[in-house]
Design a protein around this motif. Structure first.
Motif, mmCIF file in Angstrom:
data_model
loop_
_atom_site.group_PDB
_atom_site.id
_atom_site.type_symbol
_atom_site.label_atom_id
_atom_site.label_comp_id
_atom_site.label_asym_id
_atom_site.label_seq_id
_atom_site.Cartn_x
_atom_site.Cartn_y
_atom_site.Cartn_z
ATOM 1 N N PRO A 1 0.839 -1.096 -0.062
ATOM 2 C CA PRO A 1 0.048 -0.037 0.031
ATOM 3 C C PRO A 1 0.720 1.425 -0.024
ATOM 4 C CG PRO A 1 -0.848 -1.589 1.423
ATOM 5 C CD PRO A 1 0.568 -2.153 0.955
ATOM 6 N N LEU A 2 0.454 2.204 -0.660
ATOM 7 C CA LEU A 2 1.138 3.597 -0.673
ATOM 8 C C LEU A 2 0.404 4.767 0.101
ATOM 9 C CD1 LEU A 2 1.188 3.675 -4.582
ATOM 10 C CD2 LEU A 2 3.150 3.006 -3.093
ATOM 11 N N LYS B 1 2.012 13.066 -4.592
ATOM 12 C CA LYS B 1 2.517 12.009 -5.002
ATOM 13 C C LYS B 1 2.506 10.850 -4.179
ATOM 14 C CE LYS B 1 4.626 13.581 -8.698
ATOM 15 N NZ LYS B 1 4.061 13.505 -10.170
ATOM 16 N N LEU B 2 2.751 9.552 -4.572
ATOM 17 C CA LEU B 2 2.475 8.348 -3.468
ATOM 18 C C LEU B 2 3.896 7.648 -3.265
ATOM 19 C CD1 LEU B 2 -0.783 7.096 -5.641
ATOM 20 C CD2 LEU B 2 -0.653 8.436 -3.421
ATOM 21 N N TYR B 3 4.024 7.498 -2.096
ATOM 22 C CA TYR B 3 5.354 7.068 -1.505
ATOM 23 C C TYR B 3 4.962 5.581 -1.055
ATOM 24 C CZ TYR B 3 9.227 6.405 1.659
ATOM 25 O OH TYR B 3 10.315 5.768 2.063
ATOM 26 N N CYS B 4 6.061 4.719 -1.657
ATOM 27 C CA CYS B 4 5.954 3.124 -1.134
ATOM 28 C C CYS B 4 7.267 3.177 -0.326
ATOM 29 C CB CYS B 4 6.409 2.465 -2.401
ATOM 30 S SG CYS B 4 6.583 0.593 -1.934
ATOM 31 N N ASP C 1 10.359 4.663 -3.044
ATOM 32 C CA ASP C 1 10.454 5.416 -4.365
ATOM 33 C C ASP C 1 8.895 6.116 -4.260
ATOM 34 O OD1 ASP C 1 11.034 6.747 -6.637
ATOM 35 O OD2 ASP C 1 11.704 5.086 -7.848
ATOM 36 N N ILE C 2 8.480 7.132 -5.135
ATOM 37 C CA ILE C 2 7.365 7.872 -5.184
ATOM 38 C C ILE C 2 6.925 7.660 -6.738
ATOM 39 C CG2 ILE C 2 7.525 9.518 -3.468
ATOM 40 C CD1 ILE C 2 8.433 11.542 -5.655
#
Length: 271
Positions: free
Chosen positions: A122-123, A138-141, A146-147
């Protein structure tokens, strides 16, 4: 950056916050509790960033004069969205705000990482700057660190300042048991749907094609493409996260050695 969806008069009969959260494209937001909004200490400095600040605040808290002119109401709605977004960025780094966003994270409301080795991690939403109108969300892992850009254009148009640069890293700092391992299955969250799997495959194919196209540019050099790649650096209130910073220094040293090796191989390749 955020798409505007206007509501009907009946929409405004409920609370403004309920209407805002139920609008399409606002699924990333959580509800900011009213007592937090009404505490003026929490809003310090926002009056300089939002036009018609007092009236926008009245709109958010459902205290706006009903006789306000329609042409001004449209502008106030935009300012109310901006004000709520900036309040939201402050709210989600409080204990209660983190708890609310944690529930959304566990449900994978923000999507899952498209990388195969991250196994649908999940991000979390993150901003690249705390200044509004500069960068979209943005979405971060937490697994590959990384995004990614949101899949939906509605979500992709949300201002990143509404989530701030610190949120995902502060969440893992407060809940260290949630820091994902670098390998192995995801330990929580909803089962991945078949559509998510296929969507992840399509996005990977697109990225691979784009990478190939970029690599086949004027220079045709893989090393040159690697040197252009930007590295995302996690920060909490402007400071790099210590353990991640040490890991990134090691990773960058490895990358530099790999790039040097690529340049040597390309230099020795027959013309």
């Amino acid at each position: 950056m955020e798409e505007v969806s206007t509501g009907s008069g009946s929409d405004y009969s409920n609370s403004w916050i309920s209407w805002f959260l139920s609008s399409k494209g606002n699924e990333y937001f959580c509800e900011v509790e009213e007592d937090y909004i009404l505490d003026r200490f929490n809003l310090t400095g926002l009056n300089t960033e939002v036009q018609h600040y007092a009236q926008a605040l009245d709109m958010i808290t459902d205290n706006l004069d009903e006789e306000i002119q329609d042409d001004l109401r449209g502008n106030l709605d935009l300012q109310a969205r901006l004000l709520y977004g900036l309040i939201h960025a402050r709210w989600i780094v409080t204990a209660r705000g983190l708890a609310k966003m944690l529930e959304k994270y566990k449900r994978a409301d923000f999507g899952r990482c498209p990388r195969v080795l991250c196994q649908s991690q999940p991000l979390l939403p993150v901003g690249l700057t705390d200044v509004p109108y500069e960068k979209s969300v943005k979405l971060y892992c937490g697994r590959c660190e990384d995004i990614y850009s949101p899949k939906s254009s509605r979500h992709g148009s949300i201002d990143g300042a509404y989530f701030g640069t610190s949120f995902p890293h502060l969440l893992f700092l407060v809940y260290p048991n949630l820091i994902p391992p670098k390998s192995g299955p995801v330990e929580f969250g909803l089962p991945q749907r078949a559509g998510d799997v296929e969507g992840g495959r399509r996005s990977r194919r697109i990225r691979e094609e784009e990478a190939q196209a970029e690599g086949m540019g004027e220079t045709g050099s893989t090393a040159a493409v690697a040197l252009k790649a930007d590295r995302y650096r996690p920060r909490i209130f402007g400071f790099q996260v210590n353990e991640i910073a040490k890991l990134q220094r090691w990773q960058e040293a490895v990358r530099d050695r790999q790039i040097t090796r690529l340049e040597e191989l390309e230099g020795n390749a027959p013309a």
